[in-house]
Structure formats: structure tokens, C-alpha cells
Design a protein around this motif. Structure first.
Motif, short mmCIF file in Angstrom:
data_model
loop_
_atom_site.label_atom_id
_atom_site.label_comp_id
_atom_site.label_asym_id
_atom_site.label_seq_id
_atom_site.Cartn_x
_atom_site.Cartn_y
_atom_site.Cartn_z
N LEU A 294 0.83 -1.21 0.00
CA LEU A 294 0.00 0.00 0.00
C LEU A 294 0.86 1.26 0.00
O LEU A 294 0.55 2.23 -0.71
CB LEU A 294 -0.93 -0.01 1.21
CG LEU A 294 -2.02 -1.09 1.22
CD1 LEU A 294 -2.82 -1.04 2.50
CD2 LEU A 294 -2.93 -0.96 0.00
N VAL A 295 1.95 1.25 0.78
CA VAL A 295 2.85 2.40 0.78
C VAL A 295 3.51 2.55 -0.59
O VAL A 295 3.66 3.67 -1.10
CB VAL A 295 3.91 2.26 1.89
CG1 VAL A 295 4.96 3.36 1.79
CG2 VAL A 295 3.25 2.30 3.27
N ALA B 51 1.14 4.15 -2.88
CA ALA B 51 1.01 5.57 -2.56
C ALA B 51 2.19 6.36 -3.09
O ALA B 51 2.06 7.56 -3.40
CB ALA B 51 0.88 5.76 -1.05
#
Length: 258
Positions: A122-123, A126
Motif C-alpha cells: 500500500l505504501v 502511494a
């Protein structure tokens, strides 16, 4: 076989409970890869030129594989802790399959690693990383990551069982952070000196990293690389299966004979 499955499931449950009751260790092992991703992605990202790919797209698969190689450290630490605190001795007094005890630990680590990979992904998303390959190729990449984690955990279990103390296992485990540095996880190998490039490209981490990058569609396969990197998917599978075939029986034998 039924005894192995039954006993292995029981040991798996014990290790999952152990992970649940050690939240600080879980948070640390999940946070450090994210810190490395942010540090390398934003500090070094503007200074490194990666042919054919943005550095962050190049970096995220490398961090994922470096995290998978952390099975060596966690496997070593947990096996050494159980061994030197008498837990292994208690298991040996029970009518439990000898292979079930290390197998349960390896499977618990695999499940924890799979869950812990989600925040890192997820990071990465992002930060701008994207999966450019097909859904089937992406599943293959995640499968390779889990297989490699399983393989490195067996190495760690063997070393933990063979360690002289928990402190010795902790010190040796801390030194394993050097292994991803001697690979293409963070930087390409084509700019390295000849002898160092050979060492890096025969590092199993390099083959798995190149395979994951290829399957995610993030970077092309390097030209004129050593065989495991030039044929990354085959090289990654071969390295992982060989490591399991060698170290899993050795770990079970060490546990049974200790």
C-alpha cells in the motif's frame, strides 16, 4: 502424513499465538521495510538513474524481496529462543512428529509475512509504484515472494537450532541485513566491479528480485547477466526449491538429534 498435518497445525497455532502476544516485534518487522522504502525512494530516488524504469518502480520489488529474505533472521531468532528456553525439549517429550515442530514455525512465519506485506504494498502504491504486468504474472510474483520467504525461514531455523545462545543468534541474524546490499535489490549490478557483480548476481536475492520486477512489469531483465538473473523466473524457482530441499531436512534432523 496425517500425524504430520495434525501436529504441524497444532504447532502452527502455537506460533500464531506467539506472534499475537508479541506486537512490538510484529510492528518492528513490518515498519522497517516501509522505512527503508521511504528512505531509499525519496533520499536516493532523485540521485539514481535506472535505465528503462523509475527508481521507485525499480525499488519496490527489491524491498519486497529483501523483506522476504528476512525469514532467515526471524527463523533464526525464534528457533534459538525456543531451543535455549527449553521449549524444544518439551516438544521432544511429547508424541509429536519431529518434522511438525520446525514446519509449524515455518508456516506461521509464512502467514505472518503474507499479512505483513500488505502495508508495504500500500505504501509502494502511494509512492507511485504500479503493477504493469498481467494479473496472472502478478500472482506469480507474489507466489515467488512467499516461496522465497519459506526457503529462507528454513535456513534461519537450522542456524537457530545450531546456535550456542540466543545472543549469538541475534548477532548473526542482525548481520543478515548485508545480504540484500550484495544484490540488485536496491541498485543495478551493471555498474559494479566485475567480481562484485558476479557475487551479487549469484546471490539468490538478485534472481528473485529480477523475477519479481519482470512479472510486475517494472524493469527489463539486465543484459549480459549471470544465468540466474538472465533467466530470472527459472533462477528464482530453482534457488528457492534447492534451498528448501537442502535446509528443511537438515533443520528437521538437527531438531530431532539435539
Amino acid at each position: 502424513m496425517s500425524a504430520l498435518v495434525h501436529d504441524g497445525t497444532a504447532v502452527l497455532g502455537r506460533h500464531l499465538q506467539r506472534i499475537r502476544h508479541a506486537p512490538a516485534l510484529t510492528v518492528m518487522t513490518q515498519t522497517m521495510p516501509i522505512v527503508f522504502l521511504l528512505f531509499f525512494g525519496y533520499v536516493f530516488g532523485s540521485a539514481l538513474a535506472v535505465p528503462g524504469a523509475e527508481y521507485r518502480a525499480f525499488l519496490v520489488p527489491g524491498i519486497l524481496v529483501a523483506t522476504a529474505s528476512g525469514g532467515l533472521m526471524t527463523g533464526m531468532f525464534q528457533a534459538a529462543q525456543d531451543s535455549h528456553r527449553g521449549v524444544m525439549d518439551r516438544f521432544r517429550t511429547l508424541p509429536v512428529s519431529r518434522a511438525a515442530v520446525p514446519l509449524g514455525q515455518a508456516l506461521a512465519d509464512l502467514l505472518a509475512s503474507a499479512v505483513g506485506t500488505v502495508p508495504l504494498i500500500l505504501v509502494g502504491l502511494a509512492m507511485g509504484w504500479r503493477i504493469e504486468g498481467t494479473a496472472l504474472e502478478a500472482l506469480g510474483a507474489f507466489g515467488l515472494l512467499l516461496l522465497f520467504r519459506f526457503a529462507t525461514t528454513w535456513i534461519g531455523i537450522l542456524l537457530g537450532l545450531a546456535s550456542q545462545s540466543e545472543e549469538a543468534a541475534g548477532q548473526l541474524g542482525s548481520a543478515t541485513f548485508m545480504l540484500p546490499l550484495l544484490s540488485n535489490a536496491y541498485i543495478p549490478t551493471d555498474g559494479m566491479p566485475g567480481w562484485l557483480r558476479t557475487v551479487a548476481e549469484w546471490n539468490p536475492i538478485s534472481a528473485v528480485t529480477t523475477a519479481v520486477r519482470k512479472l510486475f512489469g517494472n524493469a527489463p531483465v539486465p543484459a549480459d547477466a549471470a544465468w540466474p538473473v538472465a533467466h530470472p523466473v527459472a533462477g528464482a524457482l530453482l534457488w528457492s526449491l534447492v534451498l528448501i530441499a537442502v535446509f528443511a531436512p537438515l533443520a528437521v534432523r538437527r531438531y530431532a538429534r539435539r
